[in-house]
Design a protein around this motif. Structure first.
Motif, PDB file in Angstrom:
ATOM      1  N   THR A 247       1.806  -3.081   4.812  1.00 55.66           N
ATOM      2  CA  THR A 247       1.106  -1.848   4.459  1.00 55.66           C
ATOM      3  C   THR A 247       0.715  -1.791   2.995  1.00 55.66           C
ATOM      4  O   THR A 247      -0.285  -1.158   2.649  1.00 55.66           O
ATOM      5  CB  THR A 247       1.974  -0.625   4.788  1.00 55.66           C
ATOM      6  OG1 THR A 247       3.190  -0.688   4.039  1.00 55.66           O
ATOM      7  CG2 THR A 247       2.312  -0.582   6.261  1.00 55.66           C
ATOM      8  N   ASN A 248       1.493  -2.430   2.116  1.00 53.59           N
ATOM      9  CA  ASN A 248       1.187  -2.368   0.689  1.00 53.59           C
ATOM     10  C   ASN A 248       0.688  -3.688   0.118  1.00 53.59           C
ATOM     11  O   ASN A 248       0.590  -3.827  -1.099  1.00 53.59           O
ATOM     12  CB  ASN A 248       2.420  -1.898  -0.091  1.00 53.59           C
ATOM     13  CG  ASN A 248       2.625  -0.403   0.020  1.00 53.59           C
ATOM     14  OD1 ASN A 248       1.689   0.375  -0.111  1.00 53.59           O
ATOM     15  ND2 ASN A 248       3.849   0.007   0.298  1.00 53.59           N
ATOM     16  N   VAL A 249       0.385  -4.660   0.980  1.00 46.13           N
ATOM     17  CA  VAL A 249      -0.238  -5.892   0.484  1.00 46.13           C
ATOM     18  C   VAL A 249      -1.542  -5.591  -0.269  1.00 46.13           C
ATOM     19  O   VAL A 249      -1.811  -6.176  -1.320  1.00 46.13           O
ATOM     20  CB  VAL A 249      -0.481  -6.888   1.642  1.00 46.13           C
ATOM     21  CG1 VAL A 249      -1.385  -8.032   1.202  1.00 46.13           C
ATOM     22  CG2 VAL A 249       0.852  -7.445   2.145  1.00 46.13           C
ATOM     23  N   PRO A 250      -2.382  -4.648   0.212  1.00 42.84           N
ATOM     24  CA  PRO A 250      -3.628  -4.391  -0.527  1.00 42.84           C
ATOM     25  C   PRO A 250      -3.433  -3.658  -1.858  1.00 42.84           C
ATOM     26  O   PRO A 250      -4.358  -3.632  -2.677  1.00 42.84           O
ATOM     27  CB  PRO A 250      -4.435  -3.497   0.434  1.00 42.84           C
ATOM     28  CG  PRO A 250      -3.766  -3.604   1.754  1.00 42.84           C
ATOM     29  CD  PRO A 250      -2.331  -3.879   1.467  1.00 42.84           C
ATOM     30  N   THR A 251      -2.264  -3.076  -2.097  1.00 45.70           N
ATOM     31  CA  THR A 251      -2.096  -2.181  -3.244  1.00 45.70           C
ATOM     32  C   THR A 251      -2.403  -2.848  -4.581  1.00 45.70           C
ATOM     33  O   THR A 251      -3.255  -2.366  -5.342  1.00 45.70           O
ATOM     34  CB  THR A 251      -0.683  -1.577  -3.250  1.00 45.70           C
ATOM     35  OG1 THR A 251      -0.487  -0.847  -2.042  1.00 45.70           O
ATOM     36  CG2 THR A 251      -0.510  -0.638  -4.434  1.00 45.70           C
ATOM     37  N   PRO A 252      -1.748  -3.965  -4.958  1.00 46.73           N
ATOM     38  CA  PRO A 252      -2.089  -4.577  -6.247  1.00 46.73           C
ATOM     39  C   PRO A 252      -3.471  -5.203  -6.263  1.00 46.73           C
ATOM     40  O   PRO A 252      -4.046  -5.414  -7.341  1.00 46.73           O
ATOM     41  CB  PRO A 252      -0.993  -5.642  -6.432  1.00 46.73           C
ATOM     42  CG  PRO A 252      -0.514  -5.934  -5.067  1.00 46.73           C
ATOM     43  CD  PRO A 252      -0.632  -4.665  -4.301  1.00 46.73           C
TER      44      PRO A 252
END
Length: 386
Positions: free
Chosen positions: A17-22
């Motif tokens: 879910t947070n792979v795209p965040t950075p």
């Protein structure tokens, strides 16, 4: 212990879910996107997640956890492959993020209930803590790995998603070996049986507790970390290697939530109050960072907000299990997570208000609101509603 396989499967989906965040910073540079568009991309996840939550939880109460969760875990890998294939197409990125939200809405609600029931079968009631640990550990590891790969690895918008697709596939293999925990009964109409009245979602007298205690605590779960991970790096310029720094920031924030989840046993019914109070401190530190650009304030804000999120998640899942009426745990878990994902609107609201006023004002307001909520929860502790 069978619940361990469920924990890993939930962890694997949460990691995506947070792979795209950075990588938002990479997309910002390549596509020349504004902070508002980027936070909208980040938040489109919730647009897919919330409807899925309301369908998946009740459906799994009726059809069983396995039939609903396993396809969701498979689609988690598909969503990452969709991101990898999106390239620089903004439309495809929005579509992949929306699909990721749908997948998460299915798996988070159903797998949390599944782990809770598997834990009861093993002789203890630690399902809420275990589900919270699985999700927060995945939330922290995903951006940490993708930030490093996005900064220093080849194909920064492809490789991190491929790594997660492999992890999700491993989670799928383990989930296929889990036993069903829901007693499947024939649908009354199909079996020629009288149709019973709908079972209430919560026990009589607990509806007000859901609205005034469970719901606001749930919103804090994702408002805290998403604000410091998504909004703050886009509003204040970070040092060199910003993608890696953002990944580390996300990993530290969400990793703190993983580390404190186990403290719920020690804090007891004070867990939610302490979590919300930490949100007050964290937003105050984030405000100081945006006003001074001094990194030590961000170093304080990230783990404090992450810890507050983890405590709110553990307290909320435990309270959900206590409030749920018989055979309605999946449905109430879905409702709790739906409230939680309202918090994903926080970065967009902060970015929008900051465009007109600067980032200090919306973060100050967030700190004040958290302080007021902590005070509101004190009577709930005295009445044993938490």
């Amino acid at each position: 212990m069978t619940w361990r396989r469920g924990v890993f499967a939930l962890f694997a989906v949460a990691a995506g879910t947070n792979v795209p965040t950075p990588l938002l910073l990479v997309y910002q540079e390549r596509l020349d996107l504004s902070p508002q568009v980027l936070t909208a991309l980040f938040g489109s996840y919730a647009a897919g997640l919330v409807p899925a939550l309301f369908v998946a939880g009740p459906l799994s109460d009726r059809l069983g956890r396995r039939r609903v969760a396993v396809p969701g875990i498979l689609l988690s890998a598909v969503a990452s492959l969709a991101f990898a294939a999106a390239g620089e197409s903004l439309g495809l990125l929005f579509g992949a993020r929306f699909l990721q939200g749908v997948v998460s809405g299915v798996v988070f609600s159903v797998a949390s209930a599944w782990i809770g029931e598997l834990s009861l079968a093993s002789g203890d009631g630690a399902g809420g803590r275990r589900a919270a640990f699985a999700m927060t550990a995945g939330f922290s590891l995903g951006p940490l790995v993708s930030g490093v790969l996005g900064q220093y690895g080849p194909a920064p918008t492809v490789l991190p998603y491929l790594v997660h697709a492999v992890l999700a596939t491993a989670g799928l293999v383990l989930a296929l070996r889990l036993p069903e925990t829901v007693d499947l009964l024939p649908v009354p109409a199909a079996a020629g049986l009288p149709v019973a009245a709908p079972v209430p979602l919560v026990r009589p007298g607990d509806g007000l507790t859901v609205l005034t205690v469970l719901a606001p605590v749930a919103v804090c779960v994702y408002a805290f970390p998403s604000a410091v991970i998504s909004a703050v790096p886009l509003l204040v310029e970070l040092p060199a290697a910003g993608v890696a720094v953002t990944g580390v920031l996300a990993g530290v924030t969400l990793g703190a939530g993983t580390l404190v989840a186990g403290l719920q046993r020690r804090f007891g019914r004070w867990t939610a109050v302490i979590g919300v109070a930490l949100g007050t401190v964290g937003f105050a530190a984030a405000t100081a960072f945006t006003a001074t650009a001094a990194l030590p304030w961000l170093v304080v804000a990230a783990p404090v907000l992450g810890a507050g999120s983890g405590l709110c998640l553990a307290a909320g899942l435990t309270l959900t299990a206590r409030l749920a009426a018989p055979a309605r745990l999946g449905a109430l878990t879905s409702l709790f997570l739906a409230f939680a994902y309202v918090g994903f609107a926080a970065p967009f609201v902060i970015a929008t208000v900051a465009e007109a006023t600067g980032p200090t004002l919306p973060l100050t307001v967030a700190a004040v609101l958290c302080g007021l909520l902590a005070l509101r929860l004190l009577p709930a502790v005295r009445r044993h509603q938490l």
